[in-house]
Design an enzyme around this catalytic site. Structure first.
Site, PDB file in Angstrom:
ATOM      1  N   ASN A  10       0.871  -1.173   0.000  1.00 31.86           N
ATOM      2  CA  ASN A  10       0.000   0.000   0.000  1.00 31.86           C
ATOM      3  C   ASN A  10       0.909   1.224   0.000  1.00 31.86           C
ATOM      4  O   ASN A  10       1.474   1.579   1.028  1.00 31.86           O
ATOM      5  CB  ASN A  10      -0.887  -0.045   1.252  1.00 31.86           C
ATOM      6  N   LYS A  12       0.083   4.211  -0.341  1.00 30.09           N
ATOM      7  CA  LYS A  12      -0.600   5.410   0.180  1.00 30.09           C
ATOM      8  C   LYS A  12      -0.320   6.593  -0.764  1.00 30.09           C
ATOM      9  O   LYS A  12      -0.181   6.385  -1.959  1.00 30.09           O
ATOM     10  CB  LYS A  12      -0.177   5.667   1.625  1.00 30.09           C
ATOM     11  N   HIS A  96      -9.676   0.637   5.052  1.00 34.13           N
ATOM     12  CA  HIS A  96      -8.404   0.991   5.698  1.00 34.13           C
ATOM     13  C   HIS A  96      -8.656   2.030   6.794  1.00 34.13           C
ATOM     14  O   HIS A  96      -9.469   2.933   6.628  1.00 34.13           O
ATOM     15  CB  HIS A  96      -7.426   1.531   4.656  1.00 34.13           C
ATOM     16  N   GLU A  98      -7.059   4.543   7.726  1.00 30.41           N
ATOM     17  CA  GLU A  98      -6.871   5.951   7.338  1.00 30.41           C
ATOM     18  C   GLU A  98      -8.108   6.483   6.625  1.00 30.41           C
ATOM     19  O   GLU A  98      -8.491   7.634   6.792  1.00 30.41           O
ATOM     20  CB  GLU A  98      -5.601   6.097   6.476  1.00 30.41           C
ATOM     21  N   GLU A 168      -5.322  -5.047  10.601  1.00 29.98           N
ATOM     22  CA  GLU A 168      -4.333  -3.983  10.766  1.00 29.98           C
ATOM     23  C   GLU A 168      -4.621  -3.210  12.052  1.00 29.98           C
ATOM     24  O   GLU A 168      -5.419  -2.253  12.035  1.00 29.98           O
ATOM     25  CB  GLU A 168      -4.407  -3.013   9.584  1.00 29.98           C
ATOM     26  N   GLY A 174       2.278   2.455  10.731  1.00 28.87           N
ATOM     27  CA  GLY A 174       3.176   3.594  10.572  1.00 28.87           C
ATOM     28  C   GLY A 174       3.863   4.024  11.856  1.00 28.87           C
ATOM     29  O   GLY A 174       4.512   5.062  11.905  1.00 28.87           O
ATOM     30  N   SER A 214       3.435  -1.853  10.347  1.00 30.54           N
ATOM     31  CA  SER A 214       4.886  -1.806  10.596  1.00 30.54           C
ATOM     32  C   SER A 214       5.601  -3.120  10.278  1.00 30.54           C
ATOM     33  O   SER A 214       6.536  -3.516  10.995  1.00 30.54           O
ATOM     34  CB  SER A 214       5.178  -1.358  12.030  1.00 30.54           C
TER      35      SER A 214
HETATM   36  P1  PGA Z   1       2.708   0.474   7.584  1.00 34.49           P
HETATM   37  O1  PGA Z   1       1.241   0.598   6.944  1.00 34.49           O
HETATM   38  O2  PGA Z   1       3.318  -0.794   7.037  1.00 34.49           O
HETATM   39  O3  PGA Z   1       3.428   1.717   7.146  1.00 34.49           O
HETATM   40  O4  PGA Z   1       2.530   0.404   9.070  1.00 34.49           O
HETATM   41  C1  PGA Z   1       0.420  -0.515   6.760  1.00 34.49           C
HETATM   42  C2  PGA Z   1      -0.900  -0.107   6.154  1.00 34.49           C
HETATM   43  O5  PGA Z   1      -1.408   0.958   6.516  1.00 34.49           O
HETATM   44  O6  PGA Z   1      -1.464  -0.810   5.299  1.00 34.49           O
END
Ligand code: PGA
Length: 252
Positions: A10, A12, A96, A98, A168, A174, A214
């Site tokens: 992803n 983003k 997701h 976000e 997640e 993140g 992460s």
């Molecule tokens: P990250 O994000 O690996 O940067 O923690 C994972 C995600 O949001 O799909």
């Protein structure tokens, strides 16, 4: 039944078109031609055409990060599943955290997107997961169960078995605070058991549940070794070719 692992990237809102093209070419050069797992890339919409052209005929599958639930109409700035399908996109991420937090997508909205993605012939990568507050209050199982019930348990068995689920935990996205393999396994097993109760054991045994939050080259192998973790959804670490190739190799 052995479940084929998936490693999904992803991106983003990162990388310009030329940066994205460079990264895809580095992945194509660094990965073996035949992979034992599926590799899925979800760049921004602006990069999808280029992605499809570069990965055609390889084992990398193109994905979108987002879509609108309606088929067409006056939705300025939005992209429909039919548009994604017409480009050859195979997967679409939905739910997701976000999108839920920053763009106010509720379980009801996510449910309509899951339906739209399936109807449009793509595979949803349905994300679920709890915040730190919820985990600290030991409410994570109830919270995730409710997300499953409200977003995907309305599906009939034939539609449901097409889904990919990504667990997640928000506190791990993140932040560098990865869930331990034990924490991931515990939740994945809980999700699988909840699916078994809602559907049956054939479906719960075959559905793929990815971990996200992460993931890095140095923790991927232990996470992917957990029996109910069927790969990962990778954000930040998918932007670095060498590290992402290590993560893919940990799954394949
Ligand atoms: P990250 O994000 O690996 O940067 O923690 C994972 C995600 O949001 O799909």
């Amino acid at each position: 039944m052995a479940r084929k692992k998936i490693v999904a990237a992803n991106w983003k809102m990162n990388l310009t078109l030329s940066e994205g093209e460079k990264l895809i070419n580095q992945l194509l050069e660094g990965l073996p031609e035949v992979l034992e797992c599926e590799v899925v890339l979800a760049p921004p919409f602006t990069h999808l055409q280029m992605l499809v052209e570069l990965v055609g005929g390889t084992s990398i599958l193109p994905a979108a990060q987002h879509c609108h639930a309606e088929k067409a109409g006056a939705y300025t700035g939005e992209v429909s599943v039919a548009m994604l399908n017409s480009l050859g996109i195979k997967y679409c991420i939905t739910g997701h955290s976000e999108r839920r937090q920053l763009f106010f997508e509720t379980n009801q909205i996510v449910r309509s997107k899951v339906d739209a993605i399936l109807e449009g012939g793509l595979t949803p990568i349905f994300c679920c997961g709890e915040s730190l507050d919820i985990r600290q209050a030991s409410q994570q199982n109830q919270f995730v169960k409710e997300q499953l019930e409200e977003c995907i348990f309305h599906l009939g068995p034939d539609a449901f078995r097409k889904l990919v689920i990504a667990y997640e935990p928000i506190w791990a996205i993140g932040t560098g605070m990865t869930a331990s393999p034990e924490q991931a396994q515990e939740m994945h097993l809980f999700i699988r058991d909840t699916i078994r109760q809602a559907y049956d054991s054939d479906i719960s045994d075959e559905i793929r549940i990815l971990y996200g939050g992460s993931i890095k080259a140095d923790n991927a192998a232990t996470l992917f070794a957990a029996p109910d973790v069927d790969g990962g959804l990778v954000g930040g670490a998918s932007l670095q070719p060498a590290g992402f190739i290590e993560i893919i190799k940990a799954a394949c």
